[in-house]
Scaffold this active site. Sequence first.
Site, short mmCIF file in Angstrom:
data_model
loop_
_atom_site.label_atom_id
_atom_site.label_comp_id
_atom_site.label_asym_id
_atom_site.label_seq_id
_atom_site.Cartn_x
_atom_site.Cartn_y
_atom_site.Cartn_z
N ASP A 33 -8.10 18.19 22.61
CA ASP A 33 -9.29 17.06 22.20
C ASP A 33 -10.54 17.68 22.34
O ASP A 33 -11.40 17.37 21.28
CB ASP A 33 -9.25 15.90 23.24
CG ASP A 33 -7.66 15.15 22.78
OD1 ASP A 33 -6.96 15.58 21.78
OD2 ASP A 33 -7.61 14.04 23.57
N PHE A 36 -11.42 19.98 19.48
CA PHE A 36 -11.38 19.21 18.33
C PHE A 36 -12.93 18.37 18.26
O PHE A 36 -13.61 18.64 17.13
CB PHE A 36 -10.51 18.14 18.30
CG PHE A 36 -10.57 17.27 16.97
CD1 PHE A 36 -9.75 17.52 15.76
CD2 PHE A 36 -11.05 15.89 17.19
CE1 PHE A 36 -9.81 16.82 14.86
CE2 PHE A 36 -11.28 15.23 15.96
CZ PHE A 36 -10.81 15.70 14.73
N ASP A 37 -13.27 18.16 19.26
CA ASP A 37 -14.51 17.40 19.29
C ASP A 37 -15.80 18.06 19.04
O ASP A 37 -16.67 18.04 18.57
CB ASP A 37 -14.85 16.61 20.87
CG ASP A 37 -13.87 15.29 21.01
OD1 ASP A 37 -13.26 15.00 19.99
OD2 ASP A 37 -13.93 14.94 22.12
N SER A 82 5.83 -10.88 -0.82
CA SER A 82 6.61 -10.97 0.67
C SER A 82 8.05 -10.74 0.51
O SER A 82 8.70 -10.59 -0.77
CB SER A 82 5.91 -12.00 1.48
OG SER A 82 6.68 -13.09 0.64
N ARG A 135 -3.99 -7.50 1.89
CA ARG A 135 -2.84 -8.31 0.83
C ARG A 135 -3.54 -9.64 0.49
O ARG A 135 -3.34 -9.97 -0.56
CB ARG A 135 -1.70 -8.60 1.94
CG ARG A 135 -0.60 -9.70 1.22
CD ARG A 135 0.61 -9.83 1.94
NE ARG A 135 1.71 -10.38 1.05
CZ ARG A 135 1.89 -11.75 1.07
NH1 ARG A 135 0.95 -12.44 1.76
NH2 ARG A 135 2.56 -12.30 0.26
N TYR A 235 4.76 2.76 3.37
CA TYR A 235 6.33 2.35 2.83
C TYR A 235 6.48 1.94 1.56
O TYR A 235 7.70 1.60 1.26
CB TYR A 235 6.85 1.49 4.06
CG TYR A 235 6.07 0.17 4.20
CD1 TYR A 235 5.64 -0.57 3.19
CD2 TYR A 235 5.42 -0.06 5.33
CE1 TYR A 235 4.99 -1.79 3.26
CE2 TYR A 235 4.84 -1.24 5.60
CZ TYR A 235 4.34 -2.09 4.56
OH TYR A 235 3.93 -2.99 4.68
N LYS A 298 15.92 -2.06 1.87
CA LYS A 298 15.68 -1.80 0.37
C LYS A 298 16.61 -1.20 -0.60
O LYS A 298 17.19 -0.02 0.00
CB LYS A 298 14.23 -1.04 0.10
CG LYS A 298 13.19 -1.70 1.05
CD LYS A 298 11.95 -0.75 0.99
CE LYS A 298 10.89 -1.51 1.85
NZ LYS A 298 9.63 -0.66 1.94
N CYS A 428 -6.26 -18.72 53.57
CA CYS A 428 -7.23 -19.28 54.56
C CYS A 428 -7.11 -20.69 54.94
O CYS A 428 -7.62 -21.25 55.92
CB CYS A 428 -8.56 -18.74 54.37
SG CYS A 428 -9.51 -19.81 53.03
S1 IVH Z 1 8.01 -3.38 2.11
C1 IVH Z 1 7.71 -6.43 -1.89
N1 IVH Z 1 8.22 -2.33 4.26
O1 IVH Z 1 6.40 -6.99 5.88
C2 IVH Z 1 7.20 -6.32 -0.43
N2 IVH Z 1 7.15 -4.32 4.24
O2 IVH Z 1 7.16 -9.89 4.22
C3 IVH Z 1 7.13 -4.80 -0.17
N3 IVH Z 1 6.17 -4.78 6.55
O3 IVH Z 1 3.99 -8.02 3.70
C4 IVH Z 1 7.12 -4.92 1.46
N4 IVH Z 1 6.87 -2.96 7.41
O4 IVH Z 1 3.20 -6.29 5.51
C5 IVH Z 1 7.96 -3.23 3.43
N5 IVH Z 1 8.77 -1.14 6.08
C6 IVH Z 1 8.24 -2.03 5.48
C7 IVH Z 1 7.39 -3.09 6.43
C8 IVH Z 1 6.74 -4.07 5.58
C9 IVH Z 1 6.24 -4.17 7.66
C10 IVH Z 1 5.39 -6.11 6.31
C11 IVH Z 1 4.41 -6.08 5.03
C12 IVH Z 1 4.94 -7.30 4.15
C13 IVH Z 1 5.85 -7.89 5.10
C14 IVH Z 1 7.06 -8.54 4.32
#
Ligand code: IVH
Length: 691
Positions: A33, A36-37, A82, A135, A235, A298, A428
């Site tokens: 570190d 690096f600094d 979501s 978001r 992700y 997924k 006490c």
């Molecule tokens: S994929 C179409 N992958 O969880 C939705 N989301 O309700 C694509 N999150 O708003 C989201 N880890 O903030 C995805 N490995 C992951 C995640 C992730 C956390 C959160 C993200 C999203 C919420 C899903």
Amino acid sequence: MSASAKEKIEELSKQIEEHNYNYYVLSNPTISDYEFDKLLEQLIVLEKEHPEYLKTDSPSQRVGGQVTKEFKSVKHKYPMLSLGNTYNETDLRDFDERIRKSGLTDFEYVCELKYDGVSISLTYVDGKLTQAVTRGDGEKGDDVTTNVKTISSIPLKLRGDNFPAEFEIRGEIFMPKKEFLRINEDLRKDLIEEGYNEEEIYEKQLKNPRNATSGTLKQLDSKAVAQRKLDCYLYSLLGENLPFASHYDSLEAARTWGLKVSGDMEKCSTIEGVLAYLNKWDTKRHTLNVETDGVVIKVNSFEHQRFLGFTAKSPRWAIAYKFKATQVSTLLESISYQVGRTGAITPVANLKPVLLAGTTVKRASLHNADIIEKLDVRVGDTVFVEKGGEIIPKIIGVDFTKRPAGMGGNLFEQEVKPAEYITHCPECNTELVRMEGEANHYCPNEQGCPPQVKGKMEHFVSRKAMDIDSLGSETIAQLYQAGLIKNIADIYELKKEDLLKIDRMAEKSATNLLQGIQASCQVPFERVLFAIGIRHIGETTAKKLAIYFRNIDAIRNATLPQLLEVGDIGDKTANTIIDYFADDRNIEIITKLKVQGLQFELSGEQMAHKTDKLKDLTFVVSGVFKKFNRDDLKKTIEQHNGKNVGSVSGKTSYLIAGDNMGPEKLKKAEKLGVKIISEDDFINMIAETSN
Ligand code: IVH
């Protein structure tokens, strides 16, 4: 010369980015570190000398500094959706079933951890980070680019040249658990030094890493963001005509561009594989330095994803599985009461040890009498324990079905005996008091209650107070036990023969200790004022009081309105000061300390001390003042490197207005927009951050 500076800046930037990548993305640092600094320092110096070569994507920009007025609202190119939630195996099998019924047969899943932070969408154009948007409502979010640029694991520039010209990558910004604990620990130390009680400390601490992340990202000053070491996992890759067939491949590619993709994602060809992943991470997740609240499943192939499509709110090709709240139930064996340095009583639940979120929990805070009453918690009950943000265990309720008969558990029982809060101090035996509007009980025996007395002494000798470092808490406890010190003034009456009576105290350490005590007599007034431990008087307030009143007697004689004139002192603090000096025992201690030669007024040097606090500022002084005569006021301005001028002009920084000042001067100042301040404002100005 300049050409080489340019090259040097480029070379240093490259090296630093490489080290950042090794450290934050690969978790595999190759230099210390410190080294690096040093590199970063060199870069900052060079860029200061040659601002023409400072680039917006220079690693020096990560230290923050840019202040945003408000975050611009930006429309997402692709909405941020979501996910549907599931909580059990059946729901998950239903999800798998739905996909099969759609007609897909040969498909695979990718499992990832669901990180508990704040989701973010990053845009890279030609390999450079151009925008970071939260978001928001999914359609529009806040542009937090300046803040996000301070996060070291997010590259400002991508590695290599094999990335799409433009794309978005989404992920989760989070506060690592260790960073969360570090910040809370630091905060706690400061608050303890300032005399806050457990309940107040609890209220002021960060509640959980997710709140802390979102609070941090909303900071307008990016320097504040840089100081809290946030991190990010990415992700989801999005863009036009991306050359990848699957989600997994797209993330693996993103990893090679220097983007931080978790190594914990896995491909699974069946739902059984998914379940095995869930089982594994249900407990293993607690070993990670990031909060997770589930797993995201997924469908891997992009073609399959397109085929499955979306509902109004979320994709049909993905789902979240939420881990069960980390909650357990266990027996409340007893309640004990801790007495803090300030006398505040904290009830603590002693539990039958139970495993919760990876650690064994034996104790949990019960906060105060109100909470115990509200929850109706009684010794012998089975209670539900949860880790708030997975970190601080707390009791969230009673399992009434398990309450034994005789404790009100039997419905036919007439007499129900609620838990009784203690009425007397466990240390006490003094009767406890509870101030109007305060949640905590206090032991009022400030001068005689052992933990309070020892705590006061520990505070007194601490580094920021009298700095007698050879007097540790163990020695204090021994000396107190032996009856050699009963209050802070007794410390100065210690003799060598007394010290030698103490266990493990040799001649040399005794001499050292006495020297340390003697040396503390030179500690300046503002620290002595902090050291004597008036409730709510922290380091900064002590400094302000010292500069404002100049000596202890002036503070002692100050009225409530006078105390309120000092910047940042409110009713509560002012009243504790008055109460402190109304207690003869405190006066006696101060008198003894004065005799011992401690500093109870600003030193001559301090009074004459020159600072640059008013550098480049011009003042006009007009009227009659209460705390200064005019010449003293002007002298003070000069001492702090300010300039006195006779008449108001557009260049005047401040007009210090006393009573009966000339109306012409006032009119002119108002017309020219010169700031008009009182003598108290002025005192606060020089007391601010005074060293
Ligand atoms: S994929 C179409 N992958 O969880 C939705 N989301 O309700 C694509 N999150 O708003 C989201 N880890 O903030 C995805 N490995 C992951 C995640 C992730 C956390 C959160 C993200 C999203 C919420 C899903």
